[in-house]
Write a protein that holds these residues in place. Structure first.
Motif, PDB file in Angstrom:
ATOM      1  N   MET A 102       0.341  -1.324   0.673  1.00  0.00           N
ATOM      2  CA  MET A 102      -0.006  -0.266   0.043  1.00  0.00           C
ATOM      3  C   MET A 102       0.604   1.275   0.207  1.00  0.00           C
ATOM      4  O   MET A 102       0.332   2.179  -0.827  1.00  0.00           O
ATOM      5  CB  MET A 102      -0.536  -0.265   1.029  1.00  0.00           C
ATOM      6  N   LEU A 103       2.359   0.761   0.797  1.00  0.00           N
ATOM      7  CA  LEU A 103       2.874   2.566   0.429  1.00  0.00           C
ATOM      8  C   LEU A 103       4.169   2.379  -0.769  1.00  0.00           C
ATOM      9  O   LEU A 103       4.252   3.485  -0.623  1.00  0.00           O
ATOM     10  CB  LEU A 103       3.777   2.211   1.694  1.00  0.00           C
ATOM     11  N   LEU A 104       3.930   1.801  -1.791  1.00  0.00           N
ATOM     12  CA  LEU A 104       4.139   2.045  -2.693  1.00  0.00           C
ATOM     13  C   LEU A 104       3.532   2.833  -3.940  1.00  0.00           C
ATOM     14  O   LEU A 104       3.273   3.184  -3.861  1.00  0.00           O
ATOM     15  CB  LEU A 104       4.898  -0.024  -3.556  1.00  0.00           C
ATOM     16  N   GLU A 105       4.792   3.507  -4.652  1.00  0.00           N
ATOM     17  CA  GLU A 105       4.554   4.994  -5.234  1.00  0.00           C
ATOM     18  C   GLU A 105       4.845   4.403  -6.598  1.00  0.00           C
ATOM     19  O   GLU A 105       5.605   3.419  -7.240  1.00  0.00           O
ATOM     20  CB  GLU A 105       5.531   5.808  -4.957  1.00  0.00           C
ATOM     21  N   ALA A 106       3.782   4.999  -7.755  1.00  0.00           N
ATOM     22  CA  ALA A 106       3.341   4.404  -9.507  1.00  0.00           C
ATOM     23  C   ALA A 106       5.156   4.851  -9.917  1.00  0.00           C
ATOM     24  O   ALA A 106       5.716   4.236 -10.334  1.00  0.00           O
ATOM     25  CB  ALA A 106       2.525   4.673  -9.405  1.00  0.00           C
ATOM     26  N   ASN A 107       5.517   6.275  -9.274  1.00  0.00           N
ATOM     27  CA  ASN A 107       6.858   6.255 -10.223  1.00  0.00           C
ATOM     28  C   ASN A 107       8.145   6.527  -9.537  1.00  0.00           C
ATOM     29  O   ASN A 107       8.698   6.843 -10.093  1.00  0.00           O
ATOM     30  CB  ASN A 107       6.153   8.149  -9.815  1.00  0.00           C
ATOM     31  N   GLY A 108       8.170   5.218  -8.611  1.00  0.00           N
ATOM     32  CA  GLY A 108       9.350   6.184  -7.613  1.00  0.00           C
ATOM     33  C   GLY A 108       9.316   5.182  -6.618  1.00  0.00           C
ATOM     34  O   GLY A 108       8.600   4.396  -5.878  1.00  0.00           O
ATOM     35  N   PHE A 109      10.271   5.369  -6.017  1.00  0.00           N
ATOM     36  CA  PHE A 109      10.999   4.395  -4.466  1.00  0.00           C
ATOM     37  C   PHE A 109      11.139   5.449  -3.436  1.00  0.00           C
ATOM     38  O   PHE A 109      11.967   6.175  -3.391  1.00  0.00           O
ATOM     39  CB  PHE A 109      11.380   3.312  -4.259  1.00  0.00           C
ATOM     40  N   TYR A 110      10.347   5.214  -1.927  1.00  0.00           N
ATOM     41  CA  TYR A 110      10.923   6.256  -0.826  1.00  0.00           C
ATOM     42  C   TYR A 110      11.787   5.239  -0.117  1.00  0.00           C
ATOM     43  O   TYR A 110      11.387   3.872   0.232  1.00  0.00           O
ATOM     44  CB  TYR A 110      10.013   6.725  -0.281  1.00  0.00           C
ATOM     45  N   ILE A 111      12.996   5.407  -0.060  1.00  0.00           N
ATOM     46  CA  ILE A 111      14.180   4.602   1.120  1.00  0.00           C
ATOM     47  C   ILE A 111      14.487   5.752   1.716  1.00  0.00           C
ATOM     48  O   ILE A 111      14.600   7.039   2.188  1.00  0.00           O
ATOM     49  CB  ILE A 111      15.111   4.221   0.169  1.00  0.00           C
ATOM     50  N   THR A 112      14.624   4.854   3.151  1.00  0.00           N
ATOM     51  CA  THR A 112      15.270   5.465   4.040  1.00  0.00           C
ATOM     52  C   THR A 112      17.038   5.084   4.563  1.00  0.00           C
ATOM     53  O   THR A 112      17.176   4.210   4.208  1.00  0.00           O
ATOM     54  CB  THR A 112      15.003   4.940   5.278  1.00  0.00           C
ATOM     55  N   PRO A 113      18.036   5.977   4.132  1.00  0.00           N
ATOM     56  CA  PRO A 113      18.944   6.261   3.589  1.00  0.00           C
ATOM     57  C   PRO A 113      20.044   5.098   5.014  1.00  0.00           C
ATOM     58  O   PRO A 113      19.375   5.269   5.841  1.00  0.00           O
ATOM     59  CB  PRO A 113      20.051   7.219   3.367  1.00  0.00           C
ATOM     60  N   PRO A 114      20.985   4.268   4.307  1.00  0.00           N
ATOM     61  CA  PRO A 114      21.555   3.999   5.612  1.00  0.00           C
ATOM     62  C   PRO A 114      22.631   3.857   6.341  1.00  0.00           C
ATOM     63  O   PRO A 114      22.036   3.855   7.740  1.00  0.00           O
ATOM     64  CB  PRO A 114      23.371   3.008   4.785  1.00  0.00           C
ATOM     65  N   ASP A 115      22.710   5.931   6.668  1.00  0.00           N
ATOM     66  CA  ASP A 115      23.359   6.702   7.809  1.00  0.00           C
ATOM     67  C   ASP A 115      22.193   7.583   8.508  1.00  0.00           C
ATOM     68  O   ASP A 115      21.927   8.551   8.002  1.00  0.00           O
ATOM     69  CB  ASP A 115      24.572   7.250   7.299  1.00  0.00           C
ATOM     70  N   PRO A 116      21.599   7.259   9.412  1.00  0.00           N
ATOM     71  CA  PRO A 116      20.494   7.871   9.737  1.00  0.00           C
ATOM     72  C   PRO A 116      20.584   9.211  11.104  1.00  0.00           C
ATOM     73  O   PRO A 116      20.615  10.542  10.950  1.00  0.00           O
ATOM     74  CB  PRO A 116      19.933   7.283  10.787  1.00  0.00           C
ATOM     75  N   SER A 117      22.272   8.837  10.386  1.00  0.00           N
ATOM     76  CA  SER A 117      22.988  10.470  11.314  1.00  0.00           C
ATOM     77  C   SER A 117      23.053  11.816  10.013  1.00  0.00           C
ATOM     78  O   SER A 117      23.725  13.217  10.145  1.00  0.00           O
ATOM     79  CB  SER A 117      24.403  10.181  12.206  1.00  0.00           C
ATOM     80  N   PHE A 118      23.293  11.160   9.242  1.00  0.00           N
ATOM     81  CA  PHE A 118      23.412  12.426   7.839  1.00  0.00           C
ATOM     82  C   PHE A 118      22.393  12.745   7.746  1.00  0.00           C
ATOM     83  O   PHE A 118      21.634  12.923   8.238  1.00  0.00           O
ATOM     84  CB  PHE A 118      24.075  10.926   6.102  1.00  0.00           C
ATOM     85  N   GLN A 119      23.308  14.049   6.468  1.00  0.00           N
ATOM     86  CA  GLN A 119      21.828  14.906   5.971  1.00  0.00           C
ATOM     87  C   GLN A 119      20.448  14.855   5.775  1.00  0.00           C
ATOM     88  O   GLN A 119      19.397  15.388   6.031  1.00  0.00           O
ATOM     89  CB  GLN A 119      22.864  15.732   5.479  1.00  0.00           C
ATOM     90  N   ASN A 120      21.013  13.374   4.701  1.00  0.00           N
ATOM     91  CA  ASN A 120      19.517  13.021   4.361  1.00  0.00           C
ATOM     92  C   ASN A 120      18.977  12.013   4.659  1.00  0.00           C
ATOM     93  O   ASN A 120      18.638  11.095   6.366  1.00  0.00           O
ATOM     94  CB  ASN A 120      19.795  11.651   3.133  1.00  0.00           C
ATOM     95  N   GLN A 121      17.684  12.684   5.293  1.00  0.00           N
ATOM     96  CA  GLN A 121      16.520  12.104   6.078  1.00  0.00           C
ATOM     97  C   GLN A 121      15.971  10.667   5.344  1.00  0.00           C
ATOM     98  O   GLN A 121      15.402   9.495   6.041  1.00  0.00           O
ATOM     99  CB  GLN A 121      15.511  12.259   7.156  1.00  0.00           C
ATOM    100  N   ARG A 122      15.460  11.196   4.553  1.00  0.00           N
ATOM    101  CA  ARG A 122      14.686   9.936   3.237  1.00  0.00           C
ATOM    102  C   ARG A 122      14.847  10.381   1.535  1.00  0.00           C
ATOM    103  O   ARG A 122      15.384  11.696   1.719  1.00  0.00           O
ATOM    104  CB  ARG A 122      13.108   9.946   3.341  1.00  0.00           C
TER     105      ARG A 122
END
Length: 159
Positions: A102-122
């Motif tokens: 139900m959470l998959l998007e038709a246009n792409g993927f939302y991922i949680t990156p490997p390093d949670p302390s880095f700048q990217n949250q998602r």
């Protein structure tokens, strides 16, 4: 009525510089474009074919959103699908995708990156940017198994 918010992002593009700005969620991602509002107030309509990734960031100051090492050093602990994404330019990254159709998007993927302390949250990665998506592992919720109390009397435990 759906609640909308503006999120800080860096749009990483193929063979072009990254763009800082704001994406309105959920309406900023249409069938074929990303709508980006720049800090100067200009609305850009970027086609998915040009977009490598949309990195949701904490702030614009650090600027570094695309590191060389974008893979897990060990097995991740967060529940979901551990995936490796290979881009059209042979670059790659890993992340966790929700294990929920139900959470998959038709246009792409939302991922949680490997390093949670880095700048990217998602990170949002358009399907057009990818050459390959590989599931590395399935990470489940770690629940402690509780056994029912032993029955007193002559009843044998079967399983």
């Amino acid at each position: 009525m759906a609640l909308t918010t503006n999120k800080k992002v860096f749009v990483t593009r193929f063979e072009r510089e990254s763009l800082p700005g704001f994406v309105q969620t959920p309406g900023g991602f249409t069938d074929d474009i990303v709508e980006l509002l720049t800090p100067a107030g200009t609305l850009l309509r970027l086609p998915y074919a040009e977009v490598k990734a949309v990195c949701f960031v904490r702030d614009f100051d650090s600027g570094d959103t695309w590191r060389e090492h974008r893979s897990f050093a060990s097995r991740p602990k967060a529940p979901g699908l551990w995936v490796r994404l290979v881009f059209q330019d042979n670059d790659s990254t890993e992340g966790i995708v929700a294990n929920n159709l139900m959470l998959l998007e038709a246009n792409g993927f939302y991922i949680t990156p490997p390093d949670p302390s880095f700048q990217n949250q998602r990170i949002f990665v358009p399907r057009l940017a990818l050459r390959e998506v590989r599931v590395v592992g399935v990470i489940g919720n770690r629940r402690k198994v509780t056994r029912p109390p032993k029955a007193e009397g002559g009843q044998l435990e079967m399983f």
